[in-house]
Scaffold this active site. Structure first.
Site, PDB file in Angstrom:
ATOM      1  N   GLY A  16      44.722   7.811  97.968  1.00 30.44           N
ATOM      2  CA  GLY A  16      45.770   7.616  96.850  1.00 30.44           C
ATOM      3  C   GLY A  16      46.958   8.544  97.444  1.00 30.44           C
ATOM      4  O   GLY A  16      47.305   9.073  98.594  1.00 30.44           O
ATOM      5  N   ASP A  62      35.534  20.505  92.814  1.00 31.39           N
ATOM      6  CA  ASP A  62      35.396  20.122  91.484  1.00 31.39           C
ATOM      7  C   ASP A  62      36.635  20.854  90.923  1.00 31.39           C
ATOM      8  O   ASP A  62      36.579  22.127  90.570  1.00 31.39           O
ATOM      9  CB  ASP A  62      34.224  20.215  90.729  1.00 31.39           C
ATOM     10  N   ASN A  89      47.095  17.890  92.459  1.00 29.89           N
ATOM     11  CA  ASN A  89      47.258  16.270  92.269  1.00 29.89           C
ATOM     12  C   ASN A  89      46.044  15.656  91.701  1.00 29.89           C
ATOM     13  O   ASN A  89      46.160  14.636  91.194  1.00 29.89           O
ATOM     14  CB  ASN A  89      47.395  15.707  93.680  1.00 29.89           C
ATOM     15  N   TYR A 153      45.897  10.085  78.537  1.00 31.80           N
ATOM     16  CA  TYR A 153      46.509  10.335  79.896  1.00 31.80           C
ATOM     17  C   TYR A 153      48.290  10.698  79.619  1.00 31.80           C
ATOM     18  O   TYR A 153      48.400  11.660  80.136  1.00 31.80           O
ATOM     19  CB  TYR A 153      46.564   9.085  80.795  1.00 31.80           C
ATOM     20  N   LYS A 157      49.635  14.373  80.910  1.00 31.87           N
ATOM     21  CA  LYS A 157      50.615  14.394  81.759  1.00 31.87           C
ATOM     22  C   LYS A 157      51.950  15.137  81.274  1.00 31.87           C
ATOM     23  O   LYS A 157      52.647  15.737  81.903  1.00 31.87           O
ATOM     24  CB  LYS A 157      51.020  12.939  82.171  1.00 31.87           C
TER      25      LYS A 157
END
Length: 237
Positions: A16, A62, A89, A153, A157
């Protein structure tokens, strides 16, 4: 090449957005240390960079493991004498509204998406404060504008966004030559054709593997149009 002689560490580089970032940094001349919890996937990325004549190394990491951050940073500096760039990321998406999200999913999302960014940023600042460097934290448009289907999420973020500001102000106040910035990607499609927010697919499997709880049935419905609207609101707001 703008980054010749620089060393960059990119987390979640096995696929990705992380893979794309690693490839671009390498193409600009950096020696890229590509880390991922899925060592096999990141080794494949590094092999493709080697085939193109670019510098890259694969590392198993990890990002939620505090001790592992110290090991990786020490190893990078030990072999390359410097760390110039860190890209935080790695991340996951576990879909769920404020009503149906579980506490376990909430905590898992914060550990990967926010706690790990803190760990990486702290470790990088300590390594860079005398020599200078750049830290890039990957947030998301969903860290600016909320979404009813991704409560955990959104929180993670949004946390990355404001934490990055705090870290940047700290470095400025201390006189460190360390830049700390966040980037807020919108929706895009990955190599499998799935829609991703901020580089992380709704399945919850980007950067850190196997932690998703399945895809919300409404995830794909009208997402691109909604994100286009949100970007306009974000610029105006």
């Amino acid at each position: 090449m703008r980054l010749a002689g620089k060393t960059a560490l990119v987390t979640g580089a096995g696929s990705g957005l992380g893979e794309a970032i690693a490839c671009r940094l390498a193409a600009e001349g950096a020696c890229v240390v590509a880390s991922d919890i899925d060592l096999q996937s990141v080794q494949a990325v590094v092999a493709s960079l080697h085939a193109a004549g670019l510098q890259a190394e694969a590392v198993s990491q990890d990002v939620t493991d505090e001790a592992r951050w110290s090991e990786v940073i020490v190893d990078v500096i030990g072999r390359h004498r410097r760390l110039d760039i860190l890209v935080n990321n790695a991340g996951i998406v576990i879909t769920g509204t404020v009503e149906d999200a579980t506490l376990d999913d909430w905590r898992k999302t914060q550990r990967v998406n926010l706690d790990a960014v803190f760990l990486g940023t702290r470790a990088a600042i300590r390594a860079m404060k005398d020599s200078g460097g750049s830290i890039i934290n990957i947030s998301s448009i969903e860290g600016i504008v909320g979404d009813p289907l991704t409560a955990a999420y959104n929180a993670s973020k949004g946390g990355v966004r404001i934490f990055t500001k705090s870290a940047a102000l700290h470095c400025a106040a201390q006189g460190y030559r360390v830049r700390v910035n966040s980037v807020h990607p919108g929706v895009h499609r990955d190599a499998d054709g799935d829609e991703c927010a901020g580089g992380h697919a709704a399945r919850g499997i980007r950067g850190v593997r196997g932690t998703g709880n399945g895809e919300h049935p409404g995830w794909h419905d009208g997402r691109a149009a909604r994100y286009r609207q949100w970007r306009v609101v974000s610029r105006l707001g």
